[in-house]
Design a protein around this motif. Sequence first.
Motif, PDB file in Angstrom:
ATOM      1  N   ARG A  61       0.794  -1.213  -0.018  1.00 60.47           N
ATOM      2  CA  ARG A  61      -0.472   0.085   0.334  1.00 60.47           C
ATOM      3  C   ARG A  61       0.711   1.429   0.271  1.00 60.47           C
ATOM      4  NH1 ARG A  61      -4.084  -0.158   3.353  1.00 60.47           N
ATOM      5  NH2 ARG A  61      -4.180  -1.873   4.445  1.00 60.47           N
ATOM      6  N   VAL A  62      -0.310   2.681  -0.542  1.00 60.17           N
ATOM      7  CA  VAL A  62       0.912   3.851  -0.455  1.00 60.17           C
ATOM      8  C   VAL A  62       0.378   5.071   0.411  1.00 60.17           C
ATOM      9  CG1 VAL A  62       1.702   5.111  -1.400  1.00 60.17           C
ATOM     10  CG2 VAL A  62       1.985   3.059  -2.663  1.00 60.17           C
ATOM     11  N   LEU A  63       1.756   5.500   1.626  1.00 59.86           N
ATOM     12  CA  LEU A  63       0.306   6.029   2.704  1.00 59.86           C
ATOM     13  C   LEU A  63       1.087   7.686   1.840  1.00 59.86           C
ATOM     14  CD1 LEU A  63       0.416   4.175   5.771  1.00 59.86           C
ATOM     15  CD2 LEU A  63      -0.934   4.079   3.743  1.00 59.86           C
ATOM     16  N   ALA A  64      -0.446   8.558   2.322  1.00 58.47           N
ATOM     17  CA  ALA A  64       0.445  10.110   2.039  1.00 58.47           C
ATOM     18  C   ALA A  64       0.376  10.792   3.437  1.00 58.47           C
ATOM     19  CB  ALA A  64      -0.751  10.542   0.846  1.00 58.47           C
ATOM     20  N   ARG A  65       1.627  10.782   3.734  1.00 63.20           N
ATOM     21  CA  ARG A  65       1.678  11.491   5.073  1.00 63.20           C
ATOM     22  C   ARG A  65       1.554  12.724   5.423  1.00 63.20           C
ATOM     23  NH1 ARG A  65       6.224   7.761   8.241  1.00 63.20           N
ATOM     24  NH2 ARG A  65       4.557   5.851   8.563  1.00 63.20           N
ATOM     25  N   ILE A  66       0.005  13.269   5.703  1.00 56.72           N
ATOM     26  CA  ILE A  66       0.057  14.501   5.726  1.00 56.72           C
ATOM     27  C   ILE A  66      -0.142  15.412   6.574  1.00 56.72           C
ATOM     28  CG2 ILE A  66      -1.990  14.309   3.653  1.00 56.72           C
ATOM     29  CD1 ILE A  66      -4.175  14.062   6.387  1.00 56.72           C
ATOM     30  N   VAL A  67       0.285  15.285   7.863  1.00 54.18           N
ATOM     31  CA  VAL A  67       0.493  15.967   9.161  1.00 54.18           C
ATOM     32  C   VAL A  67       1.653  15.502  10.072  1.00 54.18           C
ATOM     33  CG1 VAL A  67      -1.822  16.190   9.845  1.00 54.18           C
ATOM     34  CG2 VAL A  67      -0.222  18.328  10.769  1.00 54.18           C
ATOM     35  N   SER A  68       2.467  15.311  10.794  1.00 51.24           N
ATOM     36  CA  SER A  68       2.991  14.858  12.056  1.00 51.24           C
ATOM     37  C   SER A  68       2.743  16.122  12.893  1.00 51.24           C
ATOM     38  CB  SER A  68       4.318  13.989  12.077  1.00 51.24           C
ATOM     39  OG  SER A  68       4.674  13.304  12.988  1.00 51.24           O
ATOM     40  N   PHE A  69       2.350  15.912  14.138  1.00 45.89           N
ATOM     41  CA  PHE A  69       2.430  16.267  15.597  1.00 45.89           C
ATOM     42  C   PHE A  69       2.336  16.028  16.877  1.00 45.89           C
ATOM     43  CE2 PHE A  69      -2.057  16.367  14.171  1.00 45.89           C
ATOM     44  CZ  PHE A  69      -2.229  15.550  15.148  1.00 45.89           C
ATOM     45  N   ARG A  70       3.228  16.479  17.549  1.00 50.63           N
ATOM     46  CA  ARG A  70       3.568  16.103  18.875  1.00 50.63           C
ATOM     47  C   ARG A  70       2.252  16.093  19.846  1.00 50.63           C
ATOM     48  NH1 ARG A  70       4.838  16.997  24.396  1.00 50.63           N
ATOM     49  NH2 ARG A  70       6.062  15.633  25.464  1.00 50.63           N
ATOM     50  N   VAL A  71       1.235  15.713  20.374  1.00 49.43           N
ATOM     51  CA  VAL A  71       0.259  15.604  21.451  1.00 49.43           C
ATOM     52  C   VAL A  71      -0.001  14.332  22.335  1.00 49.43           C
ATOM     53  CG1 VAL A  71      -0.783  13.764  19.628  1.00 49.43           C
ATOM     54  CG2 VAL A  71      -2.547  15.538  20.406  1.00 49.43           C
ATOM     55  N   VAL A  72      -0.830  14.897  23.683  1.00 45.42           N
ATOM     56  CA  VAL A  72       0.115  14.330  25.119  1.00 45.42           C
ATOM     57  C   VAL A  72      -1.894  13.703  25.207  1.00 45.42           C
ATOM     58  CG1 VAL A  72       1.821  14.747  26.028  1.00 45.42           C
ATOM     59  CG2 VAL A  72      -0.146  16.249  25.722  1.00 45.42           C
ATOM     60  N   HIS A  73      -2.731  14.576  24.584  1.00 42.02           N
ATOM     61  CA  HIS A  73      -4.089  14.063  25.604  1.00 42.02           C
ATOM     62  C   HIS A  73      -5.371  14.174  24.647  1.00 42.02           C
ATOM     63  CE1 HIS A  73      -4.955  18.650  25.583  1.00 42.02           C
ATOM     64  NE2 HIS A  73      -3.522  18.357  26.102  1.00 42.02           N
ATOM     65  N   LEU A  74      -6.556  13.882  24.565  1.00 47.60           N
ATOM     66  CA  LEU A  74      -7.577  14.006  23.589  1.00 47.60           C
ATOM     67  C   LEU A  74      -7.722  15.463  22.868  1.00 47.60           C
ATOM     68  CD1 LEU A  74      -9.081  11.180  24.255  1.00 47.60           C
ATOM     69  CD2 LEU A  74      -8.355  10.665  22.645  1.00 47.60           C
ATOM     70  N   ALA A  75      -7.500  16.625  23.939  1.00 51.45           N
ATOM     71  CA  ALA A  75      -8.358  17.232  23.418  1.00 51.45           C
ATOM     72  C   ALA A  75      -6.974  18.470  22.605  1.00 51.45           C
ATOM     73  CB  ALA A  75      -8.345  18.520  24.653  1.00 51.45           C
ATOM     74  N   GLN A  76      -6.008  17.883  22.606  1.00 49.32           N
ATOM     75  CA  GLN A  76      -4.985  18.059  21.553  1.00 49.32           C
ATOM     76  C   GLN A  76      -5.205  17.908  19.980  1.00 49.32           C
ATOM     77  OE1 GLN A  76      -0.660  17.555  23.315  1.00 49.32           O
ATOM     78  NE2 GLN A  76       0.122  19.460  22.331  1.00 49.32           N
ATOM     79  N   LEU A  77      -5.775  16.904  20.641  1.00 53.87           N
ATOM     80  CA  LEU A  77      -5.601  15.676  19.072  1.00 53.87           C
ATOM     81  C   LEU A  77      -7.035  16.298  18.597  1.00 53.87           C
ATOM     82  CD1 LEU A  77      -4.228  13.169  17.334  1.00 53.87           C
ATOM     83  CD2 LEU A  77      -6.418  11.875  18.969  1.00 53.87           C
ATOM     84  N   ASP A  78      -8.160  16.616  19.007  1.00 55.73           N
ATOM     85  CA  ASP A  78      -8.791  17.780  18.888  1.00 55.73           C
ATOM     86  C   ASP A  78      -8.201  18.918  18.258  1.00 55.73           C
ATOM     87  OD1 ASP A  78     -11.610  16.662  19.147  1.00 55.73           O
ATOM     88  OD2 ASP A  78     -11.833  17.123  20.874  1.00 55.73           O
ATOM     89  N   ASP A  79      -7.860  19.691  18.262  1.00 54.44           N
ATOM     90  CA  ASP A  79      -7.474  20.562  18.081  1.00 54.44           C
ATOM     91  C   ASP A  79      -6.610  20.959  17.388  1.00 54.44           C
ATOM     92  OD1 ASP A  79      -9.175  22.471  20.467  1.00 54.44           O
ATOM     93  OD2 ASP A  79      -7.245  22.541  21.600  1.00 54.44           O
ATOM     94  N   ARG A  80      -6.047  20.434  17.411  1.00 52.91           N
ATOM     95  CA  ARG A  80      -4.856  19.478  15.696  1.00 52.91           C
ATOM     96  C   ARG A  80      -5.470  18.919  14.800  1.00 52.91           C
ATOM     97  NH1 ARG A  80       0.791  20.258  16.876  1.00 52.91           N
ATOM     98  NH2 ARG A  80       0.775  21.079  14.642  1.00 52.91           N
TER      99      ARG A  80
END
Length: 371
Positions: A61-80
């Motif tokens: 399979r071929v994946l297009a990696r569109i974004v990467s970021f540091r995250v430590v809780h679900l609310a932060q994941l929501d925002d990003r």
Amino acid sequence: MTKNEDFEIFLAAPPGLESVLCTEVGLKGFKHPKAVPGGVVTRGSWPDVWRANLWVRGASRVLARIVSFRVVHLAQLDDRARDVEWAKILRPDVPFRVEASCSASRIYHSGAAAERIENAIKQKLGAPVAPDAEIIVRVRIEHDICTISVDSSGVLLHRRGHKEAVNRAPLRETMASLFLRQCGYGGSEPVLDPMCGSGTFVIEAAEIAARLNPGRSRHFAFERLANFDEAAWAQMREAKSARIPSVRFYGRDRDVGAITMSRANAERAGISDYTDFQQGTISELTPPEGTPGLVIVNPPYGTRIGEKKKLAPLYRTLGRVLRERFTGWRVGMIAAEARLAEATELPFLPTSAPVPHGGLRVSLYRTEPLS
């Protein structure tokens, strides 16, 4: 993410075959490929993603990696997740689904992570979520780093679109192509499979020699993304690189049904003019006329108790026939059991680490030209 924006592209490979895939990706002209656990990373734009699906034989399979970021809780994941410009990638009228995995991270619940990403996309784009959607957004949270990718392939890439008839536990085309490459096969020598099953090795070898793109006959998930350019894709697909091979490719099997399957699959792949499938036992096997090439074979593994002893005579016969009749030919053999491989008494080179296949771990055993 625009059509020509540069980003990381990940091509998945069976564990243990990453370096083999990396060689292929480099030879196909992709930028600075690097083998990593589970596959190969390179960089490029969306047309490179399309090209990878169309050209590369060994990737699953071929994946297009569109974004990467540091995250430590679900609310932060929501925002990003809401910061991602989803409208440049996904279409509001095309269903999607999210698959997430978490490892060694403070966010440890993959279901909750997937739900947050789904909600962010729905709220920003309005696209529907469906459990069987072809468009898959893949989320990996590892050591508190979240990487979001879009699976551009859809159905796994070993499904070339030609093999309708298969036998039990067939070897995937992607893996067969990597094993052929490990054997040093480049398309200029004959290939013979004495236990051809549904013809995978023979058809892959013939397609490589004929320079046929592996993805030429199928549909891909990226065709339903927002940034898909149908005219550019059509031009890419229609670019002709095919040639008539200078050698032929041979499949043999004791089962007449396997020969019928192989011929039908070769016909669908468009390479029947270059292949020769005939019924025959191992003891009847003889080399075709012309220059020596590669014998490659995937014999029965003997996975159940007592089967290995029953298979030993088959491996001994195979080894004797190859040693006595195939002078100058190289041999590649897939085996799950070292003792069965050793029963052939062939002069195998040192093997590399085994790779997963069908719930087992198998190794490729190779020889130099037999003398």
